[in-house]
Design a protein around this motif. Structure first.
Motif, PDB file in Angstrom:
ATOM      1  N   GLU A 166       3.117   9.266   8.148  1.00  0.00           N
ATOM      2  CA  GLU A 166       1.659   9.074   8.181  1.00  0.00           C
ATOM      3  C   GLU A 166       1.293   7.609   8.376  1.00  0.00           C
ATOM      4  O   GLU A 166       0.444   7.251   9.167  1.00  0.00           O
ATOM      5  N   VAL A 167       1.981   6.768   7.587  1.00  0.00           N
ATOM      6  CA  VAL A 167       1.716   5.336   7.666  1.00  0.00           C
ATOM      7  C   VAL A 167       2.199   4.785   9.010  1.00  0.00           C
ATOM      8  O   VAL A 167       1.566   3.944   9.618  1.00  0.00           O
ATOM      9  N   GLY A 168       3.342   5.257   9.489  1.00  0.00           N
ATOM     10  CA  GLY A 168       3.883   4.830  10.788  1.00  0.00           C
ATOM     11  C   GLY A 168       2.929   5.164  11.907  1.00  0.00           C
ATOM     12  O   GLY A 168       2.798   4.418  12.878  1.00  0.00           O
TER      13      GLY A 168
ATOM     14  N   LEU B 163       8.669  13.879   0.571  1.00  0.00           N
ATOM     15  CA  LEU B 163       7.352  13.266   0.381  1.00  0.00           C
ATOM     16  C   LEU B 163       7.358  11.829   0.907  1.00  0.00           C
ATOM     17  O   LEU B 163       6.415  11.384   1.567  1.00  0.00           O
ATOM     18  N   ILE B 164       8.411  11.085   0.644  1.00  0.00           N
ATOM     19  CA  ILE B 164       8.523   9.698   1.132  1.00  0.00           C
ATOM     20  C   ILE B 164       8.560   9.689   2.660  1.00  0.00           C
ATOM     21  O   ILE B 164       7.856   8.892   3.302  1.00  0.00           O
TER      22      ILE B 164
ATOM     23  N   THR C 237       0.839  -1.197   0.000  1.00  0.00           N
ATOM     24  CA  THR C 237       0.000   0.000   0.000  1.00  0.00           C
ATOM     25  C   THR C 237       0.871   1.242   0.000  1.00  0.00           C
ATOM     26  O   THR C 237       0.601   2.218  -0.731  1.00  0.00           O
ATOM     27  N   LEU C 238       1.922   1.218   0.804  1.00  0.00           N
ATOM     28  CA  LEU C 238       2.844   2.352   0.864  1.00  0.00           C
ATOM     29  C   LEU C 238       3.513   2.575  -0.489  1.00  0.00           C
ATOM     30  O   LEU C 238       3.635   3.717  -0.943  1.00  0.00           O
ATOM     31  N   SER C 239       3.947   1.482  -1.076  1.00  0.00           N
ATOM     32  CA  SER C 239       4.624   1.608  -2.371  1.00  0.00           C
ATOM     33  C   SER C 239       3.679   2.211  -3.397  1.00  0.00           C
ATOM     34  O   SER C 239       4.057   3.103  -4.178  1.00  0.00           O
ATOM     35  N   VAL C 240       2.466   1.726  -3.401  1.00  0.00           N
ATOM     36  CA  VAL C 240       1.478   2.254  -4.342  1.00  0.00           C
ATOM     37  C   VAL C 240       1.205   3.714  -4.034  1.00  0.00           C
ATOM     38  O   VAL C 240       1.129   4.567  -4.928  1.00  0.00           O
ATOM     39  N   LEU C 241       1.058   4.036  -2.766  1.00  0.00           N
ATOM     40  CA  LEU C 241       0.791   5.410  -2.351  1.00  0.00           C
ATOM     41  C   LEU C 241       1.938   6.324  -2.758  1.00  0.00           C
ATOM     42  O   LEU C 241       1.726   7.417  -3.309  1.00  0.00           O
ATOM     43  N   ILE C 242       3.168   5.855  -2.461  1.00  0.00           N
ATOM     44  CA  ILE C 242       4.335   6.673  -2.816  1.00  0.00           C
ATOM     45  C   ILE C 242       4.416   6.820  -4.329  1.00  0.00           C
ATOM     46  O   ILE C 242       4.661   7.923  -4.852  1.00  0.00           O
ATOM     47  N   ALA C 243       4.190   5.728  -5.036  1.00  0.00           N
ATOM     48  CA  ALA C 243       4.266   5.800  -6.501  1.00  0.00           C
ATOM     49  C   ALA C 243       3.216   6.736  -7.052  1.00  0.00           C
ATOM     50  O   ALA C 243       3.479   7.529  -7.975  1.00  0.00           O
TER      51      ALA C 243
END
Length: 165
Positions: free
Chosen positions: A160-162, A153-154, A131-137
């Protein structure tokens, strides 16, 4: 006057006859009952001695029986104690064995549960990473930013995710 020899014979004969009559009377009225009483007393004493001897023999026999019974009771008590000790040792070993088996089972269950939770955590972590990878991408695609801006941004997304973890 009388002749001394004549008086002495009559007197002696008289005394002998009187003595004989006295003996017969004594035998009939005194010696017979006294002898019967003596024989009865002798028989009674003999019976008491025989009875006492019989009682003594019975007492010795009873005493020997009691000794044997006590010895048998001691042996039986010893066997009971030994059997109880063996049973308690066996029960203690059974309790220890069962406790070890239960501990092993609980340990195996705990390991299985830990592995299951670990797999679930890894799966959840993979899902979040995806999900994070998709969100970051998606954010990177939305904004074409320079390298510093992408790094910021990362880091922001990770924070946020943490916070959601």
């Amino acid at each position: 006057m009388f002749d001394i020899t004549e008086i002495a014979w009559w007197n002696a004969l008289y005394q002998l006859v009187a003595f004989g009559v006295l003996l017969l009377l004594l035998k009939k009225f005194a010696f017979g009952p006294v002898m019967n009483m003596m024989e009865t007393r002798e028989k009674h004493v003999a019976d008491q001695i025989a009875s006492a001897e019989k009682n003594r023999e019975e007492s010795e026999k009873y005493l020997e029986e009691q000794r044997e019974a006590i010895q048998a009771a001691r042996m039986e008590a010893k066997e009971i104690v030994e059997n109880a000790k063996k049973m308690s040792d066996q029960q203690a070993q059974d309790v220890i064995k069962n406790a070890r088996l239960e501990a092993e089972r609980m340990k195996d269950n705990a390991v299985k549960e830990i592995n299951t939770e670990k797999e679930q955590a890894i799966s959840a972590l993979r899902e979040q990473v995806s999900t994070l990878s998709v969100l970051i991408a998606s954010k990177v695609i939305e904004k074409e930013l320079d390298e510093k801006e992408q790094e910021r941004l990362i880091q922001e997304t990770l924070k946020e995710v943490g916070g959601n973890l």
